[in-house]
Design a protein around this motif. Sequence first.
Motif, PDB file in Angstrom:
ATOM      1  N   ALA A   1       5.028  17.052  -0.756  1.00 58.82           N
ATOM      2  CA  ALA A   1       4.078  16.884   0.344  1.00 58.82           C
ATOM      3  C   ALA A   1       3.418  18.211   0.699  1.00 58.82           C
ATOM      4  CB  ALA A   1       4.784  16.309   1.569  1.00 58.82           C
ATOM      5  N   ALA A   2       4.146  19.301   0.542  1.00 54.55           N
ATOM      6  CA  ALA A   2       3.609  20.606   0.903  1.00 54.55           C
ATOM      7  C   ALA A   2       2.696  21.161  -0.177  1.00 54.55           C
ATOM      8  CB  ALA A   2       4.746  21.587   1.157  1.00 54.55           C
ATOM      9  N   SER A   3       3.116  21.068  -1.430  1.00 51.83           N
ATOM     10  CA  SER A   3       2.342  21.703  -2.486  1.00 51.83           C
ATOM     11  C   SER A   3       1.571  20.718  -3.349  1.00 51.83           C
ATOM     12  CB  SER A   3       3.271  22.529  -3.380  1.00 51.83           C
ATOM     13  OG  SER A   3       4.157  21.672  -4.072  1.00 51.83           O
ATOM     14  N   GLY A   4       1.909  19.467  -3.269  1.00 53.33           N
ATOM     15  CA  GLY A   4       1.232  18.463  -4.082  1.00 53.33           C
ATOM     16  C   GLY A   4       1.658  18.481  -5.535  1.00 53.33           C
ATOM     17  N   ALA A   5       2.715  19.236  -5.835  1.00 55.67           N
ATOM     18  CA  ALA A   5       3.183  19.340  -7.221  1.00 55.67           C
ATOM     19  C   ALA A   5       4.647  18.941  -7.302  1.00 55.67           C
ATOM     20  CB  ALA A   5       3.009  20.766  -7.727  1.00 55.67           C
TER      21      ALA A   5
ATOM     22  N   ALA B   1       7.710  31.967  -2.008  1.00 52.18           N
ATOM     23  CA  ALA B   1       8.629  31.791  -0.898  1.00 52.18           C
ATOM     24  C   ALA B   1       7.918  31.290   0.340  1.00 52.18           C
ATOM     25  CB  ALA B   1       9.352  33.107  -0.591  1.00 52.18           C
ATOM     26  N   ALA B   2       6.637  31.584   0.482  1.00 51.16           N
ATOM     27  CA  ALA B   2       5.870  31.120   1.645  1.00 51.16           C
ATOM     28  C   ALA B   2       4.820  30.133   1.159  1.00 51.16           C
ATOM     29  CB  ALA B   2       5.204  32.302   2.336  1.00 51.16           C
ATOM     30  N   HIS B   3       4.741  28.979   1.824  1.00 47.95           N
ATOM     31  CA  HIS B   3       3.814  27.941   1.387  1.00 47.95           C
ATOM     32  C   HIS B   3       2.452  28.063   2.041  1.00 47.95           C
ATOM     33  CE1 HIS B   3       6.591  25.649  -1.044  1.00 47.95           C
ATOM     34  NE2 HIS B   3       7.499  25.849  -0.115  1.00 47.95           N
ATOM     35  N   GLY B   4       2.305  28.883   3.056  1.00 45.67           N
ATOM     36  CA  GLY B   4       1.007  29.080   3.697  1.00 45.67           C
ATOM     37  C   GLY B   4       0.630  27.917   4.589  1.00 45.67           C
ATOM     38  N   THR B   5      -0.529  27.346   4.364  1.00 50.87           N
ATOM     39  CA  THR B   5      -1.068  26.329   5.267  1.00 50.87           C
ATOM     40  C   THR B   5      -0.413  24.970   5.083  1.00 50.87           C
ATOM     41  OG1 THR B   5      -2.790  25.793   3.675  1.00 50.87           O
ATOM     42  CG2 THR B   5      -3.314  27.460   5.340  1.00 50.87           C
ATOM     43  N   SER B   6       0.270  24.729   4.001  1.00 53.46           N
ATOM     44  CA  SER B   6       0.849  23.407   3.749  1.00 53.46           C
ATOM     45  C   SER B   6       2.262  23.269   4.294  1.00 53.46           C
ATOM     46  CB  SER B   6       0.820  23.116   2.256  1.00 53.46           C
ATOM     47  OG  SER B   6       1.624  24.062   1.581  1.00 53.46           O
TER      48      SER B   6
ATOM     49  N   LEU C   1       3.183  22.536   7.421  1.00 55.34           N
ATOM     50  CA  LEU C   1       3.315  21.471   8.415  1.00 55.34           C
ATOM     51  C   LEU C   1       3.735  20.127   7.797  1.00 55.34           C
ATOM     52  CD1 LEU C   1       3.155  20.720  11.364  1.00 55.34           C
ATOM     53  CD2 LEU C   1       0.748  20.167  11.019  1.00 55.34           C
ATOM     54  N   PRO C   2       3.112  19.636   6.701  1.00 60.17           N
ATOM     55  CA  PRO C   2       3.584  18.364   6.134  1.00 60.17           C
ATOM     56  C   PRO C   2       5.045  18.430   5.663  1.00 60.17           C
ATOM     57  CG  PRO C   2       1.459  18.934   5.202  1.00 60.17           C
ATOM     58  CD  PRO C   2       1.907  20.109   6.017  1.00 60.17           C
TER      59      PRO C   2
ATOM     60  N   THR D   1       8.106  16.247   7.181  1.00 60.05           N
ATOM     61  CA  THR D   1       8.916  15.416   6.285  1.00 60.05           C
ATOM     62  C   THR D   1      10.398  15.683   6.510  1.00 60.05           C
ATOM     63  OG1 THR D   1       7.159  15.450   4.633  1.00 60.05           O
ATOM     64  CG2 THR D   1       9.341  14.800   3.881  1.00 60.05           C
ATOM     65  N   HIS D   2      10.759  16.955   6.610  1.00 58.43           N
ATOM     66  CA  HIS D   2      12.165  17.310   6.856  1.00 58.43           C
ATOM     67  C   HIS D   2      12.615  16.839   8.238  1.00 58.43           C
ATOM     68  CE1 HIS D   2      13.134  19.575   3.297  1.00 58.43           C
ATOM     69  NE2 HIS D   2      12.080  20.360   3.439  1.00 58.43           N
ATOM     70  N   LEU D   3      11.791  17.036   9.264  1.00 56.06           N
ATOM     71  CA  LEU D   3      12.180  16.682  10.631  1.00 56.06           C
ATOM     72  C   LEU D   3      12.371  15.183  10.816  1.00 56.06           C
ATOM     73  CD1 LEU D   3      10.046  19.128  12.826  1.00 56.06           C
ATOM     74  CD2 LEU D   3      12.507  19.175  12.417  1.00 56.06           C
TER      75      LEU D   3
END
Length: 171
Positions: free
Chosen positions: A30-34, A91-96, A98-99, A103-105
């Motif tokens: 969900a964060a990286s689309g990969a 290590a840091a996903h940047g703008t992605s 939040l999704p 998802t984790h929360l």
Amino acid sequence: MSHTVRPSDAFSRVAAAGVVPAVAVAAHGAASGAIPSSSGILLSAAIGAAAAMVLAPRRGRLLAAAASTTLVLSVAQAASHWALALDAGHAAHGTSTLPMLLTHLVAIPLSAVLIVAGAHLLSSIGTVIRSMVPPVALAARPAAPVFWTPPCVPAAPALCGTGVRGPPGTV
């Protein structure tokens, strides 16, 4: 001391071992689309197996079991997140972020509640089934009869007469 594993505890452990990598891969996707690499997924599955071993058997209240399961799943998700992020080389996903965070929360407490509820349901079903099955009679069985037959010994062949020797006859 008996070391039997209750079916509800085994269910909780297997479910936790499956939920950890599934949620980690879903959140990472969900964060990286990969899709993460196979080594990242394998590492996440190993973290899920470790979480399953740490998961305490469900004894007592459902709220306490849900809280401890949530804690174990949260730690395992954090470890899986960092394992997948480091495996992907960022290590840091940047703008992605939040999704992934959402998802984790949502998935961690929901998974914990479903695991505890499933284990409780399995335990209840087992109790009902055990109450319907009559107890096994533990009376001592009578010993099986022992059959004995004399061994077969063939008689010597008669050499003369009737084969029975008596006193000498007087004639």
